[in-house]
Scaffold this active site. Structure first.
Site, PDB file in Angstrom:
ATOM      1  N   ARG A 109     -10.910  11.684  -5.972  1.00 45.33           N
ATOM      2  CA  ARG A 109     -10.530  11.151  -7.290  1.00 45.33           C
ATOM      3  C   ARG A 109     -11.103  12.001  -8.415  1.00 45.33           C
ATOM      4  O   ARG A 109     -10.401  12.314  -9.380  1.00 45.33           O
ATOM      5  CB  ARG A 109     -10.958   9.697  -7.444  1.00 45.33           C
ATOM      6  CG  ARG A 109     -10.149   8.738  -6.580  1.00 45.33           C
ATOM      7  CD  ARG A 109     -10.606   7.311  -6.741  1.00 45.33           C
ATOM      8  NE  ARG A 109     -12.013   7.212  -6.363  1.00 45.33           N
ATOM      9  CZ  ARG A 109     -12.840   6.265  -6.771  1.00 45.33           C
ATOM     10  NH1 ARG A 109     -12.425   5.318  -7.573  1.00 45.33           N
ATOM     11  NH2 ARG A 109     -14.092   6.248  -6.372  1.00 45.33           N
ATOM     12  N   ASN A 115      -8.571   4.848  -5.449  1.00 41.91           N
ATOM     13  CA  ASN A 115      -8.594   4.609  -4.009  1.00 41.91           C
ATOM     14  C   ASN A 115      -7.828   3.328  -3.735  1.00 41.91           C
ATOM     15  O   ASN A 115      -7.807   2.409  -4.553  1.00 41.91           O
ATOM     16  CB  ASN A 115     -10.024   4.431  -3.494  1.00 41.91           C
ATOM     17  CG  ASN A 115     -10.764   5.735  -3.380  1.00 41.91           C
ATOM     18  OD1 ASN A 115     -10.183   6.807  -3.348  1.00 41.91           O
ATOM     19  ND2 ASN A 115     -12.088   5.663  -3.322  1.00 41.91           N
TER      20      ASN A 115
END
Length: 91
Positions: free
Chosen positions: A18, A36
């Site tokens: 990320r 996520n």
């Protein structure tokens, strides 16, 4: 301007995927978000110039050094009033 929703599959959680996505997308001048998912995938929406979006998708195939991307499912999505690129909470 185009927008794409990405579902990144493989070893992509716990490897700074990320953070890498936020940095890469900002460098390309893209707007959107990344998070996520509870199923172990990473989901992202990337929006901007078509060439930059396609470049981001190509870069996402590798991701950060510790990642191991098996596949990316790409879908068209609606261009929205998104500014900047952010990391969102798991969902």
């Amino acid at each position: 301007m185009i927008a794409r929703r990405l579902e990144i599959n493989g070893r992509v959680q716990g490897v700074f995927y990320r953070d890498w996505t936020v940095k890469s997308a900002r460098e390309l001048g893209l707007a959107g978000w990344v998070r996520n998912r509870l199923d172990g995938t990473v989901e992202a929406v990337v929006q901007g110039d078509a060439d930059a979006v396609e470049r981001m998708i190509a870069l996402a195939q590798n991701g950060p050094p510790a990642a191991n991307v098996d596949r990316i499912d790409v879908a068209e999505t609606t261009v929205g009033a998104i500014t900047g690129f952010e990391k969102r909470s798991t969902r």
